[in-house]
Design a protein around this motif. Structure first.
Motif, PDB file in Angstrom:
ATOM      1  N   LEU A   8      -3.703  -3.670   3.906  1.00 52.52           N
ATOM      2  CA  LEU A   8      -3.945  -2.391   3.227  1.00 52.52           C
ATOM      3  C   LEU A   8      -4.548  -1.364   4.178  1.00 52.52           C
ATOM      4  CD1 LEU A   8      -5.325  -3.634  -0.199  1.00 52.52           C
ATOM      5  CD2 LEU A   8      -3.103  -2.581   0.244  1.00 52.52           C
ATOM      6  N   CYS A   9      -5.456  -1.809   5.032  1.00 55.94           N
ATOM      7  CA  CYS A   9      -6.053  -0.900   6.019  1.00 55.94           C
ATOM      8  C   CYS A   9      -5.004  -0.392   7.008  1.00 55.94           C
ATOM      9  CB  CYS A   9      -7.191  -1.589   6.761  1.00 55.94           C
ATOM     10  SG  CYS A   9      -8.645  -1.853   5.744  1.00 55.94           S
ATOM     11  N   GLU A  10      -4.113  -1.266   7.437  1.00 60.87           N
ATOM     12  CA  GLU A  10      -3.051  -0.859   8.357  1.00 60.87           C
ATOM     13  C   GLU A  10      -2.129   0.167   7.700  1.00 60.87           C
ATOM     14  OE1 GLU A  10      -1.152  -4.446   9.645  1.00 60.87           O
ATOM     15  OE2 GLU A  10      -2.818  -5.011  10.945  1.00 60.87           O
ATOM     16  N   GLN A  11      -1.804  -0.052   6.438  1.00 62.56           N
ATOM     17  CA  GLN A  11      -0.951   0.895   5.716  1.00 62.56           C
ATOM     18  C   GLN A  11      -1.653   2.239   5.559  1.00 62.56           C
ATOM     19  OE1 GLN A  11       0.347  -0.755   2.005  1.00 62.56           O
ATOM     20  NE2 GLN A  11       1.367  -2.482   2.981  1.00 62.56           N
ATOM     21  N   ASN A  17      -2.217   8.806   9.727  1.00 63.19           N
ATOM     22  CA  ASN A  17      -1.613   9.348  10.947  1.00 63.19           C
ATOM     23  C   ASN A  17      -0.398  10.206  10.629  1.00 63.19           C
ATOM     24  OD1 ASN A  17      -3.500   8.222  12.655  1.00 63.19           O
ATOM     25  ND2 ASN A  17      -2.321   6.362  12.967  1.00 63.19           N
ATOM     26  N   HIS A  18       0.432   9.747   9.706  1.00 62.53           N
ATOM     27  CA  HIS A  18       1.615  10.525   9.318  1.00 62.53           C
ATOM     28  C   HIS A  18       1.195  11.840   8.657  1.00 62.53           C
ATOM     29  CE1 HIS A  18       5.614  11.460   7.882  1.00 62.53           C
ATOM     30  NE2 HIS A  18       5.087  11.677   6.684  1.00 62.53           N
ATOM     31  N   PHE A  19       0.267  11.774   7.722  1.00 64.40           N
ATOM     32  CA  PHE A  19      -0.187  12.972   7.017  1.00 64.40           C
ATOM     33  C   PHE A  19      -0.780  13.984   7.991  1.00 64.40           C
ATOM     34  CE2 PHE A  19      -3.556  15.437   5.027  1.00 64.40           C
ATOM     35  CZ  PHE A  19      -2.857  16.043   4.005  1.00 64.40           C
ATOM     36  N   LEU A  20      -1.652  13.523   8.887  1.00 61.10           N
ATOM     37  CA  LEU A  20      -2.272  14.447   9.836  1.00 61.10           C
ATOM     38  C   LEU A  20      -1.251  15.056  10.785  1.00 61.10           C
ATOM     39  CD1 LEU A  20      -5.614  12.623  10.634  1.00 61.10           C
ATOM     40  CD2 LEU A  20      -5.283  14.682   9.265  1.00 61.10           C
ATOM     41  N   LYS A  24      -0.736  18.997  10.883  1.00 59.93           N
ATOM     42  CA  LYS A  24      -0.885  19.703  12.157  1.00 59.93           C
ATOM     43  C   LYS A  24       0.300  20.643  12.379  1.00 59.93           C
ATOM     44  CE  LYS A  24      -1.926  18.510  16.949  1.00 59.93           C
ATOM     45  NZ  LYS A  24      -2.105  17.376  17.860  1.00 59.93           N
ATOM     46  N   GLU A  25       1.504  20.173  12.079  1.00 60.56           N
ATOM     47  CA  GLU A  25       2.689  21.032  12.200  1.00 60.56           C
ATOM     48  C   GLU A  25       2.570  22.233  11.269  1.00 60.56           C
ATOM     49  OE1 GLU A  25       6.376  18.918  11.778  1.00 60.56           O
ATOM     50  OE2 GLU A  25       5.704  17.322  13.106  1.00 60.56           O
TER      51      GLU A  25
END
Length: 51
Positions: A8-11, A17-20, A24-25
């Motif tokens: 769960l932590c890895e997910q 990371n994907h959201f940030l 950022k874009e």
């Protein structure tokens, strides 16, 4: 149980990371083009500055 929590932590980390990356874009698209230093200022304000 420990393996489940690790998974769960890895997910969650992958999602963060994907959201940030997406956010950022978005932030870059919102910057005024006439202010070249606005990028660094905005990233610092949003705590998205990369080292």
């Amino acid at each position: 149980m420990r393996q489940l929590l690790r998974g769960l932590c890895e997910q969650a980390l992958g999602f963060d990371n994907h959201f940030l990356g997406q956010y950022k874009e978005y932030v870059f698209t919102q910057l005024p083009q006439e202010k070249p230093f606005a990028v660094a200022e905005t990233l610092q304000h949003c705590n998205l500055a990369t080292n």
